[in-house]
Enzyme design. Structure first.
Site, PDB file in Angstrom:
ATOM      1  CG  HIS A   1      -1.957   1.045   1.259  1.00 53.11           C
ATOM      2  ND1 HIS A   1      -1.684   2.380   1.441  1.00 53.11           N
ATOM      3  CD2 HIS A   1      -3.304   0.953   1.113  1.00 53.11           C
ATOM      4  CE1 HIS A   1      -2.819   3.066   1.415  1.00 53.11           C
ATOM      5  NE2 HIS A   1      -3.803   2.231   1.219  1.00 53.11           N
TER       6      HIS A   1
ATOM      7  CG  HIS B   1       0.809   5.418   9.948  1.00 48.68           C
ATOM      8  ND1 HIS B   1       0.473   6.592   9.317  1.00 48.68           N
ATOM      9  CD2 HIS B   1       2.167   5.387   9.945  1.00 48.68           C
ATOM     10  CE1 HIS B   1       1.565   7.230   8.939  1.00 48.68           C
ATOM     11  NE2 HIS B   1       2.606   6.517   9.318  1.00 48.68           N
TER      12      HIS B   1
ATOM     13  CD  GLU C   1      -2.270  10.304   9.529  1.00 47.39           C
ATOM     14  OE1 GLU C   1      -3.345   9.690   9.385  1.00 47.39           O
ATOM     15  OE2 GLU C   1      -1.160   9.759   9.412  1.00 47.39           O
TER      16      GLU C   1
ATOM     17  CE1 TYR D   1      -9.711   6.631   4.108  1.00 46.56           C
ATOM     18  CE2 TYR D   1      -9.855   6.021   6.421  1.00 46.56           C
ATOM     19  CZ  TYR D   1      -9.097   6.310   5.303  1.00 46.56           C
ATOM     20  OH  TYR D   1      -7.729   6.272   5.377  1.00 46.56           O
TER      21      TYR D   1
ATOM     22  CG  HIS E   1      -6.148   9.146  13.937  1.00 40.17           C
ATOM     23  ND1 HIS E   1      -6.535   8.703  12.697  1.00 40.17           N
ATOM     24  CD2 HIS E   1      -7.135   8.786  14.789  1.00 40.17           C
ATOM     25  CE1 HIS E   1      -7.696   8.071  12.794  1.00 40.17           C
ATOM     26  NE2 HIS E   1      -8.081   8.127  14.063  1.00 40.17           N
TER      27      HIS E   1
ATOM     28  CG  HIS F   1      -3.824   6.420  12.836  1.00 38.28           C
ATOM     29  ND1 HIS F   1      -2.700   7.032  13.367  1.00 38.28           N
ATOM     30  CD2 HIS F   1      -3.683   6.534  11.492  1.00 38.28           C
ATOM     31  CE1 HIS F   1      -1.934   7.481  12.394  1.00 38.28           C
ATOM     32  NE2 HIS F   1      -2.508   7.186  11.224  1.00 38.28           N
TER      33      HIS F   1
END
Length: 455
Positions: free
Chosen positions: A298, A341, A347, A356, A371, A377
């Site tokens: 990703h 992450h 963020e 989402y 976050h 998160h």
């Protein structure tokens, strides 16, 4: 000011030096400030950078107007009238709270009463730094149910990047008019006076504000010369003016996070012509050309950056505006949703429409999440379990459609407003979306190892 259905014309190109005149011959030729301007207009310069900023980064526009903007009564604080109390420009212990907790808010309904225009429907969620020290940012949301009438707004603190989520905005600026729909964004640079009409009725959305710098396109690096947001797709308004006598017209100025008001007897939208490179602009997010991994893993979300406000440190942003648009997912043998992450950046996310990809439940259009720096998160339990259970399906290309999420990402750690923490829209059970994540660990023999480990 005219209806939303009137045909609006735009000038194309971000960073260009543009010019526009509503009356032919109203722009001076060969100089900026002649002894007498054409048609008896006043010349007024609006500087977005210091005079001595290097030419490649210098931003300014010359406005040719019927009366100069200096013609107004003294400013007085609006707070004396109980207005503007939910805007913050100094993020310290006196005004805000520090918390590393993951935060999420459900969408706020636009109230039908009392009447709220864009100014008084605007409220701060979080931010960092100081508008007075010219370094930092603020993240706001707005919920408005009436058009601005007899008043204009001017932000002396920084640039606004506005993301409407519900209802179109008809924005009149000193350079002209723009109609901005959900799925589009608009940037109003520091110092411009503007008014917001609501052609569809109640409207809500998101606003980021940056202090001391301006948004620009990100460098493309190895991508090459093309891709992401194209400069030609950014649109600026064409000159439009009104000459009517307007006794009691109010200029509301945001200064240091506080609101001040001054009255004058004319509309500030009396600019007959202008030229320069410091102008408002809008952008249709559907024109963004996304890049993605085509084999495995990703990609990092930075590859979806639309606009960035850089710091002096290369590659580190005061604020990035990043989107997660419809696109193809084709990575093989890969967990395709965003990875788990912990980030040195902070963020703030919003959702314009759809679902989402990392949150199956709870993150709704018009809602938001935060976050902060190094706070863990990632995908919720339902998304993770559903993804790994469809291993065979992940071998085939999948078009992610019907969604549009975005992120404001900053290198500065945000402090959160108390009213945002105490809001009835805050999802106090947000953490529960990860509590169900269970261990899938097993040793090579398919047996779960003992707590003591393997010798």
């Amino acid at each position: 000011m005219g209806g939303a259905d009137e045909e609006l014309r735009y000038l194309s190109g971000l960073g260009n030096t543009l010019s526009s005149e509503a009356v032919s011959g109203s722009l001076p030729v060969g100089q900026n400030s002649p002894l007498v301007c054409p048609l008896g207009l006043y010349a007024e310069q609006l500087s977005g950078t210091s005079f001595t900023t290097p030419r490649a980064h210098n931003q300014r526009t010359w406005l040719y107007r019927i009366k100069p903007s200096v013609t107004h009564e003294p400013f007085h604080p609006l707070q004396e009238q109980g207005k503007g109390a939910r805007l913050v420009g100094e993020f310290d212990r006196a005004t805000t709270v520090a918390t590393p907790t993951q935060l999420r808010w459900r969408p706020a309904e636009v109230p039908l009463d009392p009447p709220l225009d864009f100014i008084h429907g605007l409220y701060t969620i979080c931010g960092a730094g100081s508008s007075f020290l010219r370094h930092g940012y603020a993240i706001h949301m707005y919920a408005a149910n009436k058009s601005m009438d007899g008043c204009a707004f001017c932000n002396a603190d920084g640039d606004f990047l506005i993301v409407p989520q519900q209802g179109r905005l008809l924005i009149t600026t000193e350079c002209g008019k723009m109609l901005v729909s959900p799925g589009e964004i608009v940037v109003i640079p520091q110092g411009f006076r503007f008014a917001v009409d609501l052609p569809d009725g109640p409207s809500r959305g998101y606003v980021s504000e940056i202090f001391g710098t301006h948004f620009q396109l990100p460098d493309l690096g190895p991508i090459g010369a093309n891709g992401l947001a194209s400069p030609r797709d950014f649109l600026s308004p064409t000159a439009w003016f009104e000459q009517a006598h307007r006794p009691g017209y109010t200029i509301v100025q945001k200064y240091g996070g506080e609101l001040f008001a001054a009255t004058q007897d004319f509309s500030p939208f009396n600019v007959v012509a202008w030229h320069g490179n410091y102008v408002p602009y809008k952008y249709d997010l559907s024109r963004f050309c996304p890049f993605n991994t085509v084999l495995f893993d990703h990609g990092d979300p930075s590859v979806n950056t639309v606009l960035t406000a850089p710091t002096d440190k290369p590659g580190v942003a005061l604020l990035d505006f990043v989107i997660f648009p419809p696109r193809w997912l084709v990575a093989e043998n890969t967990f395709r949703p965003p990875y788990y992450h912990r980030n040195c950046m902070s963020e703030f996310m919003g959702l314009i429409h759809g679902i989402y990809e990392a949150k199956a439940d709870g993150f709704l259009p018009g809602g938001a999440s935060l976050h902060s720096c190094m706070t863990p998160h990632g995908p919720d339990t339902k998304t993770y379990e559903a993804t790994i259970s469809r291993a065979d399906a992940n071998k085939e290309p999948l078009r992610l459609s019907g969604t549009l999420a975005f992120m404001f990402e900053s290198s500065l750690i945000p402090r959160v407003c108390r009213w945002a923490l105490e809001s009835p829209c805050r999802d106090l059970d947000y953490y529960q979306c990860w509590i169900g994540l269970k261990s899938h660990f097993s040793d090579d023999n398919g047996k779960e190892p003992s707590a003591a480990g393997v010798n």
